[in-house]
Scaffold this motif. Structure first.
Motif, PDB file in Angstrom:
ATOM      1  N   TYR A  36      -1.618   4.771   9.676  1.00 19.92           N
ATOM      2  CA  TYR A  36      -1.599   3.317   9.637  1.00 19.92           C
ATOM      3  C   TYR A  36      -1.965   2.902   8.213  1.00 19.92           C
ATOM      4  N   VAL A  37      -1.059   2.197   7.549  1.00 23.09           N
ATOM      5  CA  VAL A  37      -1.295   1.782   6.168  1.00 23.09           C
ATOM      6  C   VAL A  37      -1.616   0.293   6.138  1.00 23.09           C
ATOM      7  N   ARG A  38      -2.729  -0.018   5.525  1.00 22.87           N
ATOM      8  CA  ARG A  38      -3.176  -1.397   5.345  1.00 22.87           C
ATOM      9  C   ARG A  38      -2.117  -2.180   4.584  1.00 22.87           C
ATOM     10  N   GLY A  39      -2.070  -3.481   4.765  1.00 22.34           N
ATOM     11  CA  GLY A  39      -1.136  -4.317   4.037  1.00 22.34           C
ATOM     12  C   GLY A  39      -1.220  -4.075   2.537  1.00 22.34           C
ATOM     13  N   GLN A  40      -0.081  -3.772   1.941  1.00 24.54           N
ATOM     14  CA  GLN A  40      -0.009  -3.511   0.502  1.00 24.54           C
ATOM     15  C   GLN A  40       0.679  -4.676  -0.188  1.00 24.54           C
ATOM     16  N   VAL A  41       0.180  -5.017  -1.368  1.00 24.27           N
ATOM     17  CA  VAL A  41       0.682  -6.140  -2.150  1.00 24.27           C
ATOM     18  C   VAL A  41       1.064  -5.643  -3.537  1.00 24.27           C
ATOM     19  N   GLY A  42       1.317  -6.553  -4.432  1.00 26.09           N
ATOM     20  CA  GLY A  42       1.729  -6.184  -5.782  1.00 26.09           C
ATOM     21  C   GLY A  42       0.584  -5.818  -6.703  1.00 26.09           C
ATOM     22  N   THR A  43      -0.489  -5.294  -6.153  1.00 27.51           N
ATOM     23  CA  THR A  43      -1.642  -4.873  -6.938  1.00 27.51           C
ATOM     24  C   THR A  43      -1.743  -3.360  -6.892  1.00 27.51           C
ATOM     25  N   MET A  63       5.464  -1.039  -2.409  1.00 23.37           N
ATOM     26  CA  MET A  63       6.109   0.154  -1.863  1.00 23.37           C
ATOM     27  C   MET A  63       5.668   1.423  -2.593  1.00 23.37           C
ATOM     28  N   SER A  64       5.391   1.326  -3.864  1.00 24.67           N
ATOM     29  CA  SER A  64       4.835   2.464  -4.597  1.00 24.67           C
ATOM     30  C   SER A  64       3.474   2.845  -4.012  1.00 24.67           C
ATOM     31  N   ASN A  65       2.666   1.833  -3.697  1.00 23.10           N
ATOM     32  CA  ASN A  65       1.375   2.083  -3.054  1.00 23.10           C
ATOM     33  C   ASN A  65       1.559   2.744  -1.691  1.00 23.10           C
ATOM     34  N   VAL A  66       2.498   2.223  -0.897  1.00 28.59           N
ATOM     35  CA  VAL A  66       2.765   2.790   0.430  1.00 28.59           C
ATOM     36  C   VAL A  66       3.149   4.264   0.301  1.00 28.59           C
ATOM     37  N   ILE A 128       3.114  -5.913   2.772  1.00 25.43           N
ATOM     38  CA  ILE A 128       3.782  -5.070   3.760  1.00 25.43           C
ATOM     39  C   ILE A 128       2.795  -4.047   4.289  1.00 25.43           C
ATOM     40  N   ASP A 129       2.757  -3.897   5.603  1.00 26.40           N
ATOM     41  CA  ASP A 129       2.004  -2.791   6.187  1.00 26.40           C
ATOM     42  C   ASP A 129       2.961  -1.925   6.986  1.00 26.40           C
TER      43      ASP A 129
END
Length: 140
Positions: A36-43, A63-66, A128-129
């Motif tokens: 489960y991936v926490r909501g990712q933003v542009g940070t 998406m890079s973070n994901v 996005i999560d």
């Protein structure tokens, strides 16, 4: 024995210094064969906003973070089963979904998209999560 693994734990005092918060969270949780991936933003993971005013650039960073979080959990983008995407303006749908679609070409997850009045920081235009699985060794 723990039944799950917490990935990239943090406290909101450091990540939201402009808000009076003190919550212990993490970026992802691996529970059994599910991530489960926490909501990712542009940070990025150093707290730098990428793409101020640019929803497509923020989606690319998210998406890079994901991708990185899934790999740290033992999975990858190919094993995403569900996405939830939040945008703060309906006009952001095309640039955000184009970027996310490029990262998930051929994956075919189920997806929910929402237009919301705001996110946790006013500079954030999208979030996005995801939920992914960790395949058995034979499936990988």
């Amino acid at each position: 024995m723990p039944t799950h693994t917490r990935i990239r734990m943090f406290n909101t005092k450091e990540t939201y210094p402009n808000q009076a918060l003190d919550n212990d969270l993490c970026q992802a949780v691996r529970a059994g064969n599910t991530v489960y991936v926490r909501g990712q933003v542009g940070t990025d993971f150093n707290g730098n906003l990428v793409g101020l005013g640019d929803p497509g650039a923020q989606a690319k960073q998210a998406m890079s973070n994901v991708k990185q979080l899934l790999e740290e959990a033992g999975s990858d983008l190919n094993h995403i089963v569900k996405t939830t995407t939040y945008i703060t303006d309906p006009r952001f749908r095309e640039p955000v979904y184009r970027e996310v679609g490029d990262w998930l070409r051929g994956v075919f997850p189920i997806s929910t998209g929402l237009v919301v009045s705001g996110l946790a920081q006013p500079e954030w235009l999208m979030e996005i999560d995801v939920i992914a699985v960790i395949p058995d060794k034979e499936e990988a």
